[in-house]
Design an enzyme around this catalytic site. Structure first.
Site, PDB file in Angstrom:
ATOM      1  N   TYR A   1      16.036   8.202   8.577  1.00 45.88           N
ATOM      2  CA  TYR A   1      15.402   7.259   9.522  1.00 45.88           C
ATOM      3  C   TYR A   1      16.426   6.696  10.503  1.00 45.88           C
ATOM      4  O   TYR A   1      16.120   6.485  11.681  1.00 45.88           O
ATOM      5  CB  TYR A   1      14.712   6.116   8.767  1.00 45.88           C
TER       6      TYR A   1
ATOM      7  N   LYS B   1       8.818  14.643   6.176  1.00 43.48           N
ATOM      8  CA  LYS B   1      10.257  14.595   6.386  1.00 43.48           C
ATOM      9  C   LYS B   1      10.972  14.477   5.042  1.00 43.48           C
ATOM     10  O   LYS B   1      10.357  13.939   4.127  1.00 43.48           O
ATOM     11  CB  LYS B   1      10.684  13.455   7.306  1.00 43.48           C
TER      12      LYS B   1
HETATM   13  P1  NAD Z   1       5.917  11.683  -5.277  1.00 42.92           P
HETATM   14  O1  NAD Z   1       6.830  12.023  -6.399  1.00 42.92           O
HETATM   15  O2  NAD Z   1       5.153  10.417  -5.382  1.00 42.92           O
HETATM   16  O3  NAD Z   1       4.877  12.870  -5.050  1.00 42.92           O
HETATM   17  C1  NAD Z   1       5.247  14.215  -5.089  1.00 42.92           C
HETATM   18  C2  NAD Z   1       4.070  15.041  -5.558  1.00 42.92           C
HETATM   19  O4  NAD Z   1       4.474  16.417  -5.637  1.00 42.92           O
HETATM   20  C3  NAD Z   1       3.558  14.645  -6.952  1.00 42.92           C
HETATM   21  O5  NAD Z   1       2.155  14.557  -6.917  1.00 42.92           O
HETATM   22  C4  NAD Z   1       3.995  15.800  -7.843  1.00 42.92           C
HETATM   23  O6  NAD Z   1       3.097  16.032  -8.906  1.00 42.92           O
HETATM   24  C5  NAD Z   1       3.982  16.961  -6.870  1.00 42.92           C
HETATM   25  N1  NAD Z   1       4.824  18.079  -7.289  1.00 42.92           N
HETATM   26  C6  NAD Z   1       4.478  19.368  -7.204  1.00 42.92           C
HETATM   27  N2  NAD Z   1       5.439  20.161  -7.677  1.00 42.92           N
HETATM   28  C7  NAD Z   1       6.428  19.362  -8.100  1.00 42.92           C
HETATM   29  C8  NAD Z   1       7.679  19.594  -8.708  1.00 42.92           C
HETATM   30  N3  NAD Z   1       8.125  20.817  -8.967  1.00 42.92           N
HETATM   31  N4  NAD Z   1       8.421  18.519  -9.009  1.00 42.92           N
HETATM   32  C9  NAD Z   1       8.033  17.270  -8.726  1.00 42.92           C
HETATM   33  N5  NAD Z   1       6.840  16.981  -8.159  1.00 42.92           N
HETATM   34  C10 NAD Z   1       6.045  18.019  -7.842  1.00 42.92           C
HETATM   35  O7  NAD Z   1       6.790  11.716  -3.947  1.00 42.92           O
HETATM   36  P2  NAD Z   1       6.406  11.077  -2.537  1.00 42.92           P
HETATM   37  O8  NAD Z   1       7.107   9.773  -2.407  1.00 42.92           O
HETATM   38  O9  NAD Z   1       4.949  11.122  -2.345  1.00 42.92           O
HETATM   39  O10 NAD Z   1       7.148  12.082  -1.535  1.00 42.92           O
HETATM   40  C11 NAD Z   1       6.588  13.336  -1.179  1.00 42.92           C
HETATM   41  C12 NAD Z   1       7.134  13.755   0.189  1.00 42.92           C
HETATM   42  O11 NAD Z   1       6.744  12.794   1.152  1.00 42.92           O
HETATM   43  C13 NAD Z   1       8.662  13.822   0.280  1.00 42.92           C
HETATM   44  O12 NAD Z   1       9.056  14.873   1.096  1.00 42.92           O
HETATM   45  C14 NAD Z   1       9.049  12.500   0.919  1.00 42.92           C
HETATM   46  O13 NAD Z   1      10.262  12.572   1.664  1.00 42.92           O
HETATM   47  C15 NAD Z   1       7.869  12.263   1.829  1.00 42.92           C
HETATM   48  N6  NAD Z   1       7.625  10.831   2.083  1.00 42.92           N
HETATM   49  C16 NAD Z   1       7.499  10.430   3.364  1.00 42.92           C
HETATM   50  C17 NAD Z   1       7.283   9.099   3.648  1.00 42.92           C
HETATM   51  C18 NAD Z   1       7.118   8.655   5.078  1.00 42.92           C
HETATM   52  O14 NAD Z   1       7.061   7.449   5.310  1.00 42.92           O
HETATM   53  N7  NAD Z   1       6.996   9.573   6.028  1.00 42.92           N
HETATM   54  C19 NAD Z   1       7.198   8.175   2.610  1.00 42.92           C
HETATM   55  C20 NAD Z   1       7.311   8.621   1.296  1.00 42.92           C
HETATM   56  C21 NAD Z   1       7.529   9.953   1.044  1.00 42.92           C
END
Ligand code: NAD
Length: 370
Positions: free
Chosen positions: A217, A133
């Site tokens: 949320y 999401k």
């Molecule tokens: P994060 O920044 O920790 O991870 C993102 C990953 O994408 C990194 O490993 C990064 O290297 C990679 N990536 C690839 N191409 C990229 C680019 N062009 N720019 C930046 N990063 C790039 O983020 P996250 O917190 O893990 O979030 C990732 C997804 O998960 C989002 O869509 C977020 O909304 C979702 N999320 C959902 C929940 C939930 O509870 N459902 C919780 C956290 C995050």
């Protein structure tokens, strides 16, 4: 007490209905002789700290492949999870997953602005998709993702984990069955003070500010607690543009939604204050959840006919993460439609677009139909 037993029985039945048939999935999994394989795409915080450690508890799913642009992450997590080099991909070799029969489902855990591209490429490679999401950064992207999965005859599910979390499932049953009388109002607030210098503050990668990331949320809860689709929204935004975090995206959005039965929802989204709660108020009392949608530790209180009491549920066999991963695997095995399909993600995006338009134009907006 009998009331409580009825409700617990109700949840059991709800789980059996809502989450698909475990028995038939078990029989099909046995027939297939293996669990379904997931490739996780984007090895960032959520993927590595919350999702990947959960596969060991899954009944129908296992981690079989990794996708990252950073070779060190592939080496590190490949070793940790026993994923062979042949099952490591980067963003260029991604489409070659087509040739890997150990991958059934691709889980897209990338920044929001990349969800559409990697979902569509996964479907074209013949894989089912779990996408985090918000589903994408616009309703047009959501429609393209749904169309691509449909064209490839693959399933698409959105990572709304709260739909698999027992307290939220109970809150849905209680609210929709009128346990505290017919619902009159829902108040929902989600937010956290955001740290600077990250993709969430870059509009191209995030699609927007707190609303896309955490306000969703509040929005999704109001929709799942009512089981209705809002007819109109009315929103206000407040952002300190001199704060370097908010050069491109909004900080706070407050909005109201009206539902067809007359329920009104009042919601908060924030990137500068912490909130994680909702309250459903009916004609005879209220259901309160705080925290409501956290990774763990949900707390529920119910007020009915003037008496307030906490409601404590037994620890579930599968937590929300495991249940979510298993659910899509089960749906692939049985042919069922996921509880949170692409259309569910699209509906949230349509609401978010109406919320942004309302805040921009200073008037109430109708929500477009799916
Ligand atoms: P994060 O920044 O920790 O991870 C993102 C990953 O994408 C990194 O490993 C990064 O290297 C990679 N990536 C690839 N191409 C990229 C680019 N062009 N720019 C930046 N990063 C790039 O983020 P996250 O917190 O893990 O979030 C990732 C997804 O998960 C989002 O869509 C977020 O909304 C979702 N999320 C959902 C929940 C939930 O509870 N459902 C919780 C956290 C995050």
């Amino acid at each position: 007490m009998s009331d409580r037993r009825d409700i617990l029985r109700g949840i059991g039945a709800g789980l059996a209905i809502g989450l698909g048939s475990t028995a038939s999935a078990r029989a099909l999994a046995r027939e297939k002789g293996r669990k379904l394989g997931y490739a996780v795409v984007g090895l960032g915080y959520y993927a590595t700290q919350q999702i990947m450690p959960q596969f060991k508890n899954c009944e129908f799913a296992k981690l079989t492949a990794l996708v990252s642009g950073t070779p060190e992450k592939l080496t590190r997590y490949g070793a940790e999870y026993g994923i062979p080099r042949t099952h490591w991909y980067d963003y260029q070799s991604y489409d070659r997953m087509r040739d890997n029969p150990d991958i059934d489902i691709v889980y897209v855990v990338l920044p929001n602005g990349l969800h559409a591209e990697y979902t569509i490429r996964a479907a074209r490679a013949g894989k089912h998709v779990m996408c985090e999401k918000p589903m994408a950064t616009s309703s047009d992207e959501c429609r393209a993702m749904i169309a691509a999965c449909k064209a490839a005859n693959r399933k698409l599910m959105i990572g709304y984990r709260s739909r698999f979390e027992p307290y939220n499932r109970l809150a849905i049953d209680l609210a929709r069955s009128g346990h505290v009388g017919p619902t009159r109002e829902i108040v929902a607030a989600h937010g956290f003070p955001i740290a600077p210098d990250q993709w969430r503050l870059d509009r191209e990668l995030s699609g927007g500010g707190s609303m896309m990331d955490i306000g969703i949320y509040s929005l999704n809860a109001a929709r799942y607690l009512t089981g209705e689709e809002p007819t109109y929204v009315s929103a206000s935004e407040s952002t300190d543009r001199s704060d370097p975090r908010f050069r491109e995206v909004e900080d706070r959005v407050n909005w109201e939604m009206a539902f067809p039965s007359g329920i009104l929802a009042s919601c908060v989204s924030s990137y500068s204050s912490a909130h994680n709660r909702y309250r459903v108020t009916g004609t005879k009392g209220w259901i309160d959840m705080e925290p409501a949608t956290s990774y763990a530790g949900q707390a529920m209180r119910i007020n009915r006919d003037g008496t307030t009491a906490p409601r404590v549920l037994p620890t579930p066999e599968k937590n929300q993460f495991t249940a979510q991963l298993d659910h899509l695997a089960q749906c692939v095995l049985t042919g069922d439609t996921p509880l949170v399909s692409g259309e569910e993600g699209l509906r949230d995006l349509l609401c978010i677009e109406a919320i942004y338009a309302s805040a921009r134009e200073g008037r109430r907006m109708e929500v477009a139909a799916v």
